[in-house]
Design a protein around this motif. Structure first.
Motif, short mmCIF file in Angstrom:
data_model
loop_
_atom_site.label_atom_id
_atom_site.label_comp_id
_atom_site.label_asym_id
_atom_site.label_seq_id
_atom_site.Cartn_x
_atom_site.Cartn_y
_atom_site.Cartn_z
N SER A 150 0.83 -1.20 0.00
CA SER A 150 0.00 0.00 0.00
C SER A 150 0.87 1.26 0.00
CB SER A 150 -0.92 0.01 1.22
OG SER A 150 -1.58 1.25 1.33
N ALA A 151 0.53 2.20 -0.86
CA ALA A 151 1.21 3.49 -0.88
C ALA A 151 0.86 4.32 0.36
CB ALA A 151 0.84 4.26 -2.14
N LEU B 252 10.53 -2.67 -8.90
CA LEU B 252 9.51 -1.90 -8.20
C LEU B 252 8.67 -1.17 -9.22
CD1 LEU B 252 8.16 -0.45 -5.76
CD2 LEU B 252 10.06 1.20 -5.83
N VAL B 253 7.37 -1.42 -9.22
CA VAL B 253 6.43 -0.72 -10.09
C VAL B 253 5.73 0.33 -9.24
CG1 VAL B 253 4.44 -0.93 -11.63
CG2 VAL B 253 6.09 -2.81 -11.45
N THR B 254 5.86 1.60 -9.61
CA THR B 254 5.36 2.65 -8.75
C THR B 254 5.01 3.89 -9.56
OG1 THR B 254 5.83 3.84 -6.69
CG2 THR B 254 7.65 3.60 -8.23
N THR B 255 4.78 5.00 -8.88
CA THR B 255 4.46 6.27 -9.53
C THR B 255 5.42 7.34 -9.05
OG1 THR B 255 2.90 6.95 -7.79
CG2 THR B 255 2.01 5.65 -9.64
N ALA B 256 5.46 8.43 -9.80
CA ALA B 256 6.32 9.54 -9.41
C ALA B 256 5.89 10.12 -8.07
CB ALA B 256 6.29 10.62 -10.49
N GLY B 257 4.58 10.13 -7.81
CA GLY B 257 4.08 10.66 -6.55
C GLY B 257 4.56 9.86 -5.35
N VAL B 258 4.60 8.53 -5.47
CA VAL B 258 5.07 7.69 -4.37
C VAL B 258 6.55 7.97 -4.10
CG1 VAL B 258 5.59 5.30 -3.69
CG2 VAL B 258 3.37 5.86 -4.71
#
Length: 535
Positions: A98-99, A118-124
């Motif tokens: 969970s983010a 790791l698959v994620t977003t710029a915000g995380v």
């Protein structure tokens, strides 16, 4: 799970999926089709199958292979499960994190996992840096879904890569990793296999049971935390049962959820307990969006009677049912109980939601034992709940000793304190770490919420050597003294209540109150009345 959506598409499943916002993994084609740079919010099963295949191609292009661990950390949405299915298709093991977790906790979990990707977003990543943690430095390769980040792979870099053929694995090999709620500290990383989470849990839900079973004509709404194991299991069963519509709600703002619910009125609804609490004001409208619901489903956490009553009253169905499940990430559901308008009427013998019902037939055995000797206790005596189920997970990542400490032969120590009644039902009192013989926190919370209509939520915290501390959550952070005195006139001694708003209470990604963090926030203490040996 790697070919779930393909199989459903080949079978001709006609389910339409409606989203409250576009997926975070929407493709360029999705945006172009939706127009104005937006993403698609309606998908067929065929389109979902194609999206999973595309995502498998992206992951393979980064170098993810059979046996690798792939960590997924992003904003809450159902595409958590689509990405997990894509990883499974490659033979990799997805770990859904969970983010909502603090960056330091995420770093700890990534250190235990040792994922290749790791698959994620710029915000995380940005939030992590803001908390002093560079999450990208923990993992060899990072795929960022929504932006170009220096040192990371952008989604545009891997688009168009063909997914390799699906890789099969043995039913008892690791399939997926989920973390526990983390109400008392750093969550555990729970490993499930195909046999445990699909063969023993999801398969059980694919039966079209009378009354409560999912029908092909249903509109199924899920407002959940999609990083958790419950929705991975739910994805398997819901897709196989193929209702007419599946509606996904990712947030807890009632004003944002309302138009989606009105556009697609649910006949079956599953939501986080916290989401039900947040959406409760919608039940008071004459044209409330829950008019057609015949079955409400809740898991994850305790539900208090006033909230359940509100939804059952809101339904115009002749006999709506509330299905309350109790279980853990490690075990899946252990008991089920069904509530109706009559059973939850105030003052009726069954009005308490602390009674969790009986063990799942054929699937589960439960035993209440002494906390020191682990010997079975007679009916009516409070003790630790042990569970025996073939759906029990394979273990904890990086914490083998902790896992073994909770295994007692063939039994699993849930860490919950409960009473087993003569009729075989289980009444939950507290987590062992929170429990004191003076009172049950959960029972007291039920009473307070029944007696304080203005309360959104009530939490009772225990500290050694002191009376319990009640926390009352209201819409405006206010509570008058007369109302409080009327509510507690016949209860055991409690301290003066602390009144907070919803946003002031520390919570997990599923909306559970982080009781230890709240206790420390209010008192500066973290010691509790229980031993905490089985958290």
């Amino acid at each position: 799970m790697g070919t779930l959506f393909d199989a459903c598409a080949d079978r001709g499943a006609g389910t339409r999926v409606h989203l409250d916002r576009p997926f975070d993994i929407s493709t360029n084609a999705d945006a172009d089709e939706a127009g104005l740079g937006g993403g698609r919010t309606e998908h067929s099963v065929v389109q979902l199958a194609a999206l999973v295949r595309d995502a498998a191609g992206w992951l393979a292009a980064t170098g993810a292979r059979h046996g690798d661990r792939v960590a997924i950390v992003k904003d809450n949405h159902w595409d958590y499960d689509l990405l997990a299915c894509a990883a499974v298709r490659l033979g990799a093991v997805p770990a859904q994190l969970s983010a909502h977790l603090p960056a330091e906790t995420l770093r700890t979990l990534l250190g235990r996992l040792e994922p290749t990707l790791l698959v994620t977003t710029a915000g995380v990543l940005e939030r992590g840096r803001g908390e002093g943690v560079d999450l990208a430095s923990v993992v060899p390769t990072v795929l960022v879904l929504d932006a170009a980040v220096p040192g990371a792979v952008a989604l545009d870099d891997v688009r168009g890569h063909t997914a390799p053929r699906p890789r099969r694995r043995h039913d008892d090999e690791p399939l997926v990793i989920h973390h526990t709620s983390g109400t008392t500290g750093v969550p555990k990383l729970v490993v499930h296999s195909t046999r445990t989470i699909i063969g023993k849990l999801a398969r059980f839900e694919t039966v079209r049971y009378p009354v409560i079973g999912l029908r092909r004509s249903d509109t199924l709404v899920n407002a959940s935390a999609f990083a958790h194991g419950r929705t991975f299991c739910w994805t398997a069963s819901a897709m196989c049962l193929a209702p007419r519509k599946i509606v996904i709600i990712t947030g807890q703002d009632p004003d944002l959820a309302d138009p989606v619910l009105r556009a697609h009125p649910p006949t079956v609804m599953e939501a986080l307990p916290a989401s039900y609490v947040c959406f409760q004001p919608l039940t008071e409208r004459l044209d409330n969006p829950f008019r057609q619901v015949r079955t409400f489903v809740s898991t994850y956490d305790a539900m208090h009677p006033p909230t359940i009553r509100a939804y059952l009253r809101a339904s115009r169905h002749r006999g709506p049912v509330w299905m309350q499940g109790w279980g853990q990430t490690e075990t899946g559901p252990l008991t089920f109980r069904f509530h109706t308008r009559r059973s939850l009427s105030k003052g009726s013998p069954g009005s308490s939601t602390r009674n969790l019902g009986r063990p799942v037939p054929v699937k589960t055995r439960l035993r209440v034992v002494d906390t020191e000797t682990f010997q079975p206790l007679p009916s009516g005596q409070a003790g630790l709940v042990l569970a025996r189920t073939a759906a029990c997970a394979l273990g904890y990542v990086g914490e083998a000793d902790r896992w073994l400490a909770k295994r007692i032969g063939d039994w699993w120590n849930t860490g919950d304190i409960a009473v087993r009644h003569h009729d075989g039902t289980i009444e939950l009192l507290d987590r062992e770490v929170d429990h004191t013989p003076r009172l049950s926190c959960l029972r007291t919370e039920d009473v307070l919420e029944d007696r304080l209509p203005q309360a959104v939520e009530c939490v009772v915290l225990n500290s050694p050597g002191e009376a319990p501390l009640p926390v009352v959550v209201t819409g405006d952070g206010e509570l008058d003294e007369d109302s409080w005195q009327r509510a507690v006139h016949d209860l055991p001694p409690l301290r003066k209540p602390v009144v907070l708003t919803w946003e002031q209470v520390p919570r997990t990604g599923t909306g559970k109150v982080r009781r230890t963090a709240l206790l420390e926030q209010l008192t500066g203490r973290t010691d509790t009345c229980g031993s905490g040996r089985w958290t």
